[in-house]
Write an enzyme that holds these catalytic residues in place. Structure first.
Site, PDB file in Angstrom:
ATOM      1  N   ASN A   1     -12.734 112.584  50.370  1.00 49.44           N
ATOM      2  CA  ASN A   1     -12.188 111.551  51.267  1.00 49.44           C
ATOM      3  C   ASN A   1     -13.246 110.524  51.703  1.00 49.44           C
ATOM      4  O   ASN A   1     -13.010 109.737  52.609  1.00 49.44           O
ATOM      5  CB  ASN A   1     -11.529 112.190  52.492  1.00 49.44           C
ATOM      6  CG  ASN A   1     -12.509 112.966  53.367  1.00 49.44           C
ATOM      7  OD1 ASN A   1     -13.711 113.001  53.097  1.00 49.44           O
ATOM      8  ND2 ASN A   1     -12.012 113.595  54.416  1.00 49.44           N
TER       9      ASN A   1
ATOM     10  N   HIS B   1     -16.228 111.195  52.993  1.00 52.97           N
ATOM     11  CA  HIS B   1     -17.119 111.569  54.106  1.00 52.97           C
ATOM     12  C   HIS B   1     -18.553 111.760  53.623  1.00 52.97           C
ATOM     13  O   HIS B   1     -18.803 112.127  52.485  1.00 52.97           O
ATOM     14  CB  HIS B   1     -16.600 112.784  54.888  1.00 52.97           C
ATOM     15  CG  HIS B   1     -16.758 114.129  54.241  1.00 52.97           C
ATOM     16  ND1 HIS B   1     -15.698 114.987  54.038  1.00 52.97           N
ATOM     17  CD2 HIS B   1     -17.846 114.795  53.789  1.00 52.97           C
ATOM     18  CE1 HIS B   1     -16.148 116.095  53.482  1.00 52.97           C
ATOM     19  NE2 HIS B   1     -17.439 116.010  53.318  1.00 52.97           N
TER      20      HIS B   1
ATOM     21  N   ASP C   1     -26.106 118.520  58.538  1.00 54.41           N
ATOM     22  CA  ASP C   1     -24.979 118.988  59.356  1.00 54.41           C
ATOM     23  C   ASP C   1     -24.926 120.517  59.382  1.00 54.41           C
ATOM     24  O   ASP C   1     -25.648 121.182  58.633  1.00 54.41           O
ATOM     25  CB  ASP C   1     -23.647 118.399  58.854  1.00 54.41           C
ATOM     26  CG  ASP C   1     -23.472 118.510  57.344  1.00 54.41           C
ATOM     27  OD1 ASP C   1     -24.287 119.197  56.691  1.00 54.41           O
ATOM     28  OD2 ASP C   1     -22.537 117.908  56.807  1.00 54.41           O
TER      29      ASP C   1
ATOM     30  N   GLU D   1     -16.310 112.065  58.981  1.00 57.15           N
ATOM     31  CA  GLU D   1     -14.994 111.961  58.366  1.00 57.15           C
ATOM     32  C   GLU D   1     -14.464 110.531  58.481  1.00 57.15           C
ATOM     33  O   GLU D   1     -14.999 109.727  59.255  1.00 57.15           O
ATOM     34  CB  GLU D   1     -14.033 112.927  59.087  1.00 57.15           C
ATOM     35  CG  GLU D   1     -14.412 114.405  58.961  1.00 57.15           C
ATOM     36  CD  GLU D   1     -13.984 115.026  57.629  1.00 57.15           C
ATOM     37  OE1 GLU D   1     -13.943 114.317  56.602  1.00 57.15           O
ATOM     38  OE2 GLU D   1     -13.697 116.234  57.623  1.00 57.15           O
TER      39      GLU D   1
HETATM   40  C1  GLP Z   1     -19.716 119.022  52.525  1.00 52.41           C
HETATM   41  C2  GLP Z   1     -20.940 118.477  53.250  1.00 52.41           C
HETATM   42  C3  GLP Z   1     -21.373 117.183  52.645  1.00 52.41           C
HETATM   43  C4  GLP Z   1     -21.115 117.219  51.151  1.00 52.41           C
HETATM   44  C5  GLP Z   1     -19.628 117.226  50.891  1.00 52.41           C
HETATM   45  C6  GLP Z   1     -19.253 117.384  49.446  1.00 52.41           C
HETATM   46  O1  GLP Z   1     -18.942 119.825  53.223  1.00 52.41           O
HETATM   47  N1  GLP Z   1     -20.855 118.383  54.666  1.00 52.41           N
HETATM   48  O2  GLP Z   1     -22.737 116.959  52.949  1.00 52.41           O
HETATM   49  O3  GLP Z   1     -21.659 116.085  50.532  1.00 52.41           O
HETATM   50  O4  GLP Z   1     -18.974 118.133  51.736  1.00 52.41           O
HETATM   51  O5  GLP Z   1     -19.349 118.689  49.007  1.00 52.41           O
HETATM   52  P1  GLP Z   1     -19.245 119.114  47.479  1.00 52.41           P
HETATM   53  O6  GLP Z   1     -20.508 118.700  46.835  1.00 52.41           O
HETATM   54  O7  GLP Z   1     -19.064 120.606  47.531  1.00 52.41           O
HETATM   55  O8  GLP Z   1     -18.065 118.405  46.916  1.00 52.41           O
END
Ligand code: GLP
Length: 239
Positions: A131, A133, A67, A138
């Site tokens: 959440n 995702h 992404d 989302e």
């Molecule tokens: C992000 C990414 C995800 C990631 C998630 C968790 O923004 N788009 O690919 O797995 O949120 O992030 P973190 O590891 O900082 O909790």
């Protein structure tokens, strides 16, 4: 679904990097899907070190980013392109031509076509949002979703605002969809920390639940979930 309970966060990171390293060693033209986030930072650090230590070939590998934010320059320090450049591309001397980035100025179909042309993603690395995702799919994302523009929820924006300091977080992103992720031949998710303990509990107790998009992955034939003790602290597994 395979669940690996680790003795420590370091152990969980070691498990993930060992899986990637083994694949890369046996299959130098591996197509690896990359996730971002804080969870993945130690993974890339250790992967770089193991690749260098074992002199593993990386010049035939290809990488797809999961992404990217919309509305910031690709060279913005908080873009996912900058994230992976700093943590993987530059430390391993990989060429930019070995990476595909979601084309935030184009339609998602272009990205889907590129994934198809290259023969699909062999191994997709994943984290998870509090959440539920995955990528930026989302809650409410459909199991049939493909690479597309998505609106970020307030919860996700709050979680990621610290990467932007005083600057306003983008509201949108281009994200591979659930169906695009499910097309990956193997999925490898790492979850660490107590802030994700309830998310993991929900994930393990629900199936095909749009309110927690990660639950869709449980029907993938090769989905591995690696947990550290804190992330696993609210589940009980009868082994
Ligand atoms: C992000 C990414 C995800 C990631 C998630 C968790 O923004 N788009 O690919 O797995 O949120 O992030 P973190 O590891 O900082 O909790």
């Amino acid at each position: 679904m395979r669940i690996i309970l680790s003795k420590s966060t370091e152990d969980a990171v070691d498990t993930v990097t060992t899986i990637v390293l083994d694949k890369l060693t046996s299959h130098p033209s591996l197509v690896l899907g990359l996730a971002t986030g804080r969870t993945m930072e130690p993974v890339y650090e250790e992967l770089v070190s193991k690749i260098n230590k074992n002199s593993v070939k990386t010049d035939e590998a290809f990488f797809f980013m999961l992404d990217e934010y919309i509305g910031i320059d690709e060279n913005h320090p908080s873009s996912f392109k900058s994230y992976i450049k700093k943590r993987l591309m530059l430390p391993l001397n990989l060429l930019e031509s070995q990476f595909a980035f979601p084309p935030t100025n184009l339609a998602g179909e272009v990205y889907e076509e590129l994934i198809k042309q290259i023969g699909g993603i062999d191994l997709q690395l994943l984290g998870i949002g509090v959440n539920g995702h995955i990528g930026f799919n989302e809650p409410g994302s459909s199991i049939h979703s493909r690479t597309r523009i998505v609106d970020l929820t307030d919860e996700t924006k709050n979680a990621n605002q610290s990467h932007f300091g005083q600057e306003k977080m983008p509201n949108k992103a281009l994200s591979m969809g659930i169906a695009s992720i499910m097309d990956g031949k193997e999925l490898l998710m790492l979850v660490t920390g107590k802030s994700k303990a309830n998310t993991v509990k929900y994930l393990l107790n629900h199936h095909d639940d749009e309110s927690c998009p990660a639950t869709f992955l449980k029907s993938h034939p090769h989905f591995t979930l690696v947990l550290d003790p804190e992330a696993a602290s609210k589940i009980s597994l009868n082994i």
